[in-house]
Enzyme design. Structure first.
Site, PDB file in Angstrom:
ATOM      1  N   SER A   1       0.833  -1.213   0.000  1.00  0.00           N
ATOM      2  CA  SER A   1       0.000   0.000   0.000  1.00  0.00           C
ATOM      3  C   SER A   1       0.868   1.264   0.000  1.00  0.00           C
ATOM      4  O   SER A   1       0.471   2.290  -0.576  1.00  0.00           O
ATOM      5  CB  SER A   1      -0.969   0.003   1.183  1.00  0.00           C
ATOM      6  OG  SER A   1      -0.280   0.175   2.390  1.00  0.00           O
ATOM      7  N   ASN A   2       2.050   1.197   0.600  1.00  0.00           N
ATOM      8  CA  ASN A   2       2.954   2.357   0.531  1.00  0.00           C
ATOM      9  C   ASN A   2       3.514   2.532  -0.875  1.00  0.00           C
ATOM     10  O   ASN A   2       3.654   3.665  -1.357  1.00  0.00           O
ATOM     11  CB  ASN A   2       4.078   2.225   1.550  1.00  0.00           C
ATOM     12  CG  ASN A   2       3.625   2.638   2.939  1.00  0.00           C
ATOM     13  OD1 ASN A   2       3.439   3.818   3.202  1.00  0.00           O
ATOM     14  ND2 ASN A   2       3.402   1.668   3.804  1.00  0.00           N
TER      15      ASN A   2
ATOM     16  N   ARG B   1      22.777 -14.324   4.495  1.00  0.00           N
ATOM     17  CA  ARG B   1      22.203 -12.994   4.266  1.00  0.00           C
ATOM     18  C   ARG B   1      23.061 -12.221   3.260  1.00  0.00           C
ATOM     19  O   ARG B   1      22.555 -11.534   2.374  1.00  0.00           O
ATOM     20  CB  ARG B   1      22.137 -12.236   5.593  1.00  0.00           C
ATOM     21  CG  ARG B   1      21.524 -10.859   5.498  1.00  0.00           C
ATOM     22  CD  ARG B   1      21.428 -10.195   6.858  1.00  0.00           C
ATOM     23  NE  ARG B   1      20.705 -10.985   7.828  1.00  0.00           N
ATOM     24  CZ  ARG B   1      19.381 -11.140   7.846  1.00  0.00           C
ATOM     25  NH1 ARG B   1      18.647 -10.530   6.948  1.00  0.00           N
ATOM     26  NH2 ARG B   1      18.795 -11.879   8.764  1.00  0.00           N
TER      27      ARG B   1
ATOM     28  N   MET C   1      10.491  -6.862   4.701  1.00  0.00           N
ATOM     29  CA  MET C   1      10.684  -7.448   6.034  1.00  0.00           C
ATOM     30  C   MET C   1      11.946  -8.304   6.120  1.00  0.00           C
ATOM     31  O   MET C   1      11.901  -9.440   6.586  1.00  0.00           O
ATOM     32  CB  MET C   1       9.437  -8.252   6.428  1.00  0.00           C
ATOM     33  CG  MET C   1       8.185  -7.427   6.425  1.00  0.00           C
ATOM     34  SD  MET C   1       8.339  -5.878   7.347  1.00  0.00           S
ATOM     35  CE  MET C   1       7.140  -6.120   8.618  1.00  0.00           C
ATOM     36  N   ARG C   2      13.035  -7.745   5.644  1.00  0.00           N
ATOM     37  CA  ARG C   2      14.329  -8.408   5.823  1.00  0.00           C
ATOM     38  C   ARG C   2      15.315  -7.386   6.373  1.00  0.00           C
ATOM     39  O   ARG C   2      15.228  -6.201   6.051  1.00  0.00           O
ATOM     40  CB  ARG C   2      14.872  -8.908   4.477  1.00  0.00           C
ATOM     41  CG  ARG C   2      14.258 -10.203   3.976  1.00  0.00           C
ATOM     42  CD  ARG C   2      14.967 -10.646   2.703  1.00  0.00           C
ATOM     43  NE  ARG C   2      16.369 -10.970   2.926  1.00  0.00           N
ATOM     44  CZ  ARG C   2      16.833 -12.179   3.222  1.00  0.00           C
ATOM     45  NH1 ARG C   2      15.998 -13.199   3.294  1.00  0.00           N
ATOM     46  NH2 ARG C   2      18.118 -12.392   3.412  1.00  0.00           N
TER      47      ARG C   2
ATOM     48  N   ASN D   1      13.553   3.914   4.914  1.00  0.00           N
ATOM     49  CA  ASN D   1      12.591   2.922   5.384  1.00  0.00           C
ATOM     50  C   ASN D   1      11.421   3.637   6.042  1.00  0.00           C
ATOM     51  O   ASN D   1      11.569   4.754   6.537  1.00  0.00           O
ATOM     52  CB  ASN D   1      13.278   2.005   6.414  1.00  0.00           C
ATOM     53  CG  ASN D   1      12.360   0.923   6.940  1.00  0.00           C
ATOM     54  OD1 ASN D   1      11.611   0.292   6.174  1.00  0.00           O
ATOM     55  ND2 ASN D   1      12.378   0.696   8.241  1.00  0.00           N
TER      56      ASN D   1
ATOM     57  N   HIS E   1       8.634   2.962   9.099  1.00  0.00           N
ATOM     58  CA  HIS E   1       8.424   2.063  10.237  1.00  0.00           C
ATOM     59  C   HIS E   1       7.186   2.516  11.014  1.00  0.00           C
ATOM     60  O   HIS E   1       7.009   3.706  11.266  1.00  0.00           O
ATOM     61  CB  HIS E   1       9.659   2.090  11.151  1.00  0.00           C
ATOM     62  CG  HIS E   1       9.529   1.172  12.314  1.00  0.00           C
ATOM     63  ND1 HIS E   1       9.677  -0.190  12.206  1.00  0.00           N
ATOM     64  CD2 HIS E   1       9.228   1.418  13.613  1.00  0.00           C
ATOM     65  CE1 HIS E   1       9.482  -0.752  13.390  1.00  0.00           C
ATOM     66  NE2 HIS E   1       9.225   0.205  14.254  1.00  0.00           N
TER      67      HIS E   1
ATOM     68  N   LEU F   1      19.062  -1.977  13.139  1.00  0.00           N
ATOM     69  CA  LEU F   1      17.645  -2.121  12.832  1.00  0.00           C
ATOM     70  C   LEU F   1      16.836  -0.891  13.275  1.00  0.00           C
ATOM     71  O   LEU F   1      16.956  -0.449  14.421  1.00  0.00           O
ATOM     72  CB  LEU F   1      17.092  -3.368  13.541  1.00  0.00           C
ATOM     73  CG  LEU F   1      15.614  -3.664  13.299  1.00  0.00           C
ATOM     74  CD1 LEU F   1      15.381  -4.130  11.868  1.00  0.00           C
ATOM     75  CD2 LEU F   1      15.106  -4.688  14.294  1.00  0.00           C
TER      76      LEU F   1
ATOM     77  N   GLU G   1       1.149   6.938   6.928  1.00  0.00           N
ATOM     78  CA  GLU G   1       2.314   6.520   6.128  1.00  0.00           C
ATOM     79  C   GLU G   1       2.158   6.946   4.672  1.00  0.00           C
ATOM     80  O   GLU G   1       3.118   7.396   4.038  1.00  0.00           O
ATOM     81  CB  GLU G   1       2.480   4.994   6.202  1.00  0.00           C
ATOM     82  CG  GLU G   1       2.916   4.505   7.557  1.00  0.00           C
ATOM     83  CD  GLU G   1       3.198   3.005   7.598  1.00  0.00           C
ATOM     84  OE1 GLU G   1       3.914   2.570   8.502  1.00  0.00           O
ATOM     85  OE2 GLU G   1       2.711   2.273   6.729  1.00  0.00           O
TER      86      GLU G   1
HETATM   87  C1  GAR Z   1       3.916  -0.641   6.818  1.00  0.00           C
HETATM   88  O1  GAR Z   1       3.047  -0.343   7.867  1.00  0.00           O
HETATM   89  C2  GAR Z   1       5.359  -0.375   7.229  1.00  0.00           C
HETATM   90  O2  GAR Z   1       5.472   0.676   8.137  1.00  0.00           O
HETATM   91  C3  GAR Z   1       5.728  -1.692   7.854  1.00  0.00           C
HETATM   92  O3  GAR Z   1       5.128  -2.653   7.042  1.00  0.00           O
HETATM   93  C4  GAR Z   1       3.926  -2.133   6.513  1.00  0.00           C
HETATM   94  C5  GAR Z   1       3.889  -2.426   5.037  1.00  0.00           C
HETATM   95  O4  GAR Z   1       2.639  -2.111   4.493  1.00  0.00           O
HETATM   96  N1  GAR Z   1       7.148  -1.829   7.922  1.00  0.00           N
HETATM   97  C6  GAR Z   1       7.791  -2.376   8.947  1.00  0.00           C
HETATM   98  O5  GAR Z   1       7.229  -2.841   9.898  1.00  0.00           O
HETATM   99  C7  GAR Z   1       9.301  -2.396   8.819  1.00  0.00           C
HETATM  100  N2  GAR Z   1       9.911  -2.521  10.087  1.00  0.00           N
HETATM  101  P1  GAR Z   1       2.429  -2.062   2.911  1.00  0.00           P
HETATM  102  O6  GAR Z   1       3.007  -3.352   2.334  1.00  0.00           O
HETATM  103  O7  GAR Z   1       0.933  -2.024   2.738  1.00  0.00           O
HETATM  104  O8  GAR Z   1       3.130  -0.838   2.389  1.00  0.00           O
END
Ligand code: GAR
Length: 200
Positions: free
Chosen positions: A19-20, A71, A96-97, A113, A115, A150, A180
């Site tokens: 969605s971002n 990694r 998420m890596r 990033n 968060h 992190l 976001e």
């Molecule tokens: C978002 O809320 C982002 O902040 C989070 O994953 C979601 C992804 O949403 N990121 C983390 O937690 C990273 N540490 P999306 O796939 O709908 O953009």
């Protein structure tokens, strides 16, 4: 953007819904963000964000981790996948890596990033539930530069929301997502104005 100026090239890394990524694509389409998404890379073939990329005519690539590889080996593969697209900025949008030091150094100050917390508070996972459990009055989202640590690195922008008495983890996730989608394109647009600093 001035005529003849090359676009600010983004590579967006995702793992899920995207969605971002969509908010970034929409901001570009609306003329609010002077950038182009050159490639979307996911570590998961099932990530819906890949469909969003294809829908927008953007190259979508899966770089899946291989069992038994380190990694560092995965990140080397990521670097090789990214190289032909010569991105000005790597945008982690729900990727998420954890990235290795070599990867972070290869794109020093060019990785950002988003968060779902008001960093430096609540690094890591399950931020919405942890914020509720702690009885915090506020929650939010942070866009920051990526370092070897992190959810660390210089903060670019944050959005804060007041937690309501009836909020649960799901409602908070939804409300944070709304924030976001506003701040991520805005942060990237700001960085386009610093392109020379980032490139040189
Ligand atoms: C978002 O809320 C982002 O902040 C989070 O994953 C979601 C992804 O949403 N990121 C983390 O937690 C990273 N540490 P999306 O796939 O709908 O953009």
């Amino acid at each position: 953007m001035k005529k003849n100026e090359s676009p600010f090239k983004l590579a967006v890394l995702i793992s899920g819904e995207g969605s971002n990524l969509q908010a970034i694509i929409d901001a570009i389409d609306a003329g609010e963000l002077n950038a182009s998404v050159e490639v979307v890379i996911s570590n998961k073939a099932s990530a819906n964000g890949l469909n969003r990329a294809k829908q927008a005519g953007i190259t979508a690539v899966v770089v899946a981790p291989v069992k038994g590889r380190t990694r560092e080996e995965y990140d080397q593969c990521l670097l090789e996948t990214l190289a032909p697209f010569t991105p000005d900025l790597i945008v982690l949008a729900g990727f998420m890596r954890i990235l290795s030091a070599d990867f972070v150094h290869a794109f020093a100050d060019k990785i950002i990033n988003i968060h779902p917390s008001l960093l430096p508070a609540y690094k890591g996972m399950d931020t919405h539930q942890r914020v509720l459990d702690a009885g915090e009055p506020y929650h939010g989202a942070t866009v920051h530069f990526v370092t070897e640590k992190l959810d660390d690195g210089e903060i670019i922008i944050q959005s804060r929301i007041k937690i309501r008495p009836d909020d649960d983890a799901e409602s908070l996730q939804k409300r944070v997502h709304v924030e976001e989608h506003v701040i991520y394109p805005r942060a990237i647009q700001w960085l386009t104005t610093r392109k020379q600093d980032l490139v040189n």
